[in-house]
Design a protein around this motif. Structure first.
Motif, PDB file in Angstrom:
ATOM      1  N   ARG A 238       0.833  -1.217   0.000  1.00  0.00           N
ATOM      2  CA  ARG A 238       0.000   0.000   0.000  1.00  0.00           C
ATOM      3  C   ARG A 238       0.862   1.258   0.000  1.00  0.00           C
ATOM      4  O   ARG A 238       0.555   2.234  -0.692  1.00  0.00           O
ATOM      5  CB  ARG A 238      -0.917   0.002   1.223  1.00  0.00           C
ATOM      6  N   GLU A 239       1.937   1.248   0.805  1.00  0.00           N
ATOM      7  CA  GLU A 239       2.810   2.423   0.883  1.00  0.00           C
ATOM      8  C   GLU A 239       3.481   2.700  -0.457  1.00  0.00           C
ATOM      9  O   GLU A 239       3.654   3.852  -0.862  1.00  0.00           O
ATOM     10  CB  GLU A 239       3.860   2.218   1.970  1.00  0.00           C
TER      11      GLU A 239
ATOM     12  N   GLY B  79       0.043   2.561  -3.446  1.00  0.00           N
ATOM     13  CA  GLY B  79      -1.236   3.194  -3.192  1.00  0.00           C
ATOM     14  C   GLY B  79      -2.390   2.229  -3.418  1.00  0.00           C
ATOM     15  O   GLY B  79      -2.199   1.016  -3.534  1.00  0.00           O
ATOM     16  N   SER B  80      -3.589   2.784  -3.493  1.00  0.00           N
ATOM     17  CA  SER B  80      -4.800   1.974  -3.722  1.00  0.00           C
ATOM     18  C   SER B  80      -5.654   2.626  -4.806  1.00  0.00           C
ATOM     19  O   SER B  80      -6.784   3.053  -4.550  1.00  0.00           O
ATOM     20  CB  SER B  80      -5.592   1.827  -2.422  1.00  0.00           C
TER      21      SER B  80
END
Length: 249
Positions: A76-77, A80-81
């Protein structure tokens, strides 16, 4: 290992080189999978997310799961999403919700992840879940290390790299070896300033082509083939580094 040393695992891999080697294989394979619009992809045991992000970059709608919260946090870091790329903490032996069964065009479980299952019963459950997630005509890819090509006993040190982690510079060393029918991954993380070392070992199952084919067909695969590397060389039990299963639903 991958929970405690997720940052070191991420740092030691040359991801651009690895993905450049593997991408043509996936592109050829996915081009053969029919279906209109964006293809739906499930990345099982996605690790730090590089494969999932690559597939998403090709226009695929990707769901990526891993049992390690640390790995998913790294993914995620880094990536991202964005729309069409979903991350979740989930083991590959957990049954997928009914509404997600039969909806994916492709499922992958690579990076030797399936061999790190606790036992063969878990491998069978994971195979059943992956095949159940596929629509008719979909494809599953499983890649594990070919244990039988490793010499018995002697450690093969594969990588040694000076990296910068959140705690400062570290030397990360990774090796593999075989004892009987099982393989072992060894990871050392060394502080060069103090000499302090952290170490961990992960056992992985010596899965054979025969076992994987039997499991895939029991899970409903209509066709199964094997490759010895991402250039699709014929698999040889005594010399191939990789054991790559391609199963159609």
């Amino acid at each position: 290992m991958f929970e405690q040393f997720a940052e070191a695992y991420e740092a030691i891999i040359d991801w651009p080189r690895r993905l450049a080697n593997e991408a043509p294989f996936y592109q050829r394979l996915f081009a053969q999978v029919g279906g209109g619009g964006s293809k739906r992809m499930l990345d099982v045991a996605c690790g730090t997310g590089h494969h999932a992000a690559m597939f998403h970059g090709w226009g695929m709608v990707v769901e990526a799961a891993d049992v390690s919260e640390a790995m998913i946090r790294q993914a995620r870091e880094r990536f991202g999403s964005p729309v069409g790329l979903e991350w979740m903490v989930r083991g590959f032996d957990v049954v997928w919700p009914r509404e997600k069964r039969g909806r994916f065009d492709a499922v992958v479980c690579v990076g030797n992840s399936l061999a790190l299952a606790g036992d063969r019963a878990v491998v069978q459950k994971a195979m059943e879940n992956m095949l159940a997630a596929l629509r008719s005509g979909g494809v599953a890819v499983v890649q594990v290390l070919n244990v039988r090509a490793l010499p018995e006993g002697a450690m093969q040190w594969q990588k040694s790299k000076l990296v910068t982690l959140k705690g400062g510079p570290r030397v990360v060393v990774k090796g593999v070896h075989r004892v009987g029918d099982n393989g072992y991954v060894e990871l050392l993380v060394i502080d060069p300033a103090t000499g302090k070392m952290q170490a961990d070992t992960a056992r992985f199952l010596g899965l054979s082509a025969h076992e994987l084919e039997e499991m895939a067909r029991m899970a409903g695969a209509t066709s199964v083939r094997f490759c010895g590397n991402y250039q699709e060389a014929a698999y040889c039990e005594t010399t191939s580094t990789d054991l790559i299963l391609v199963a159609m639903q």
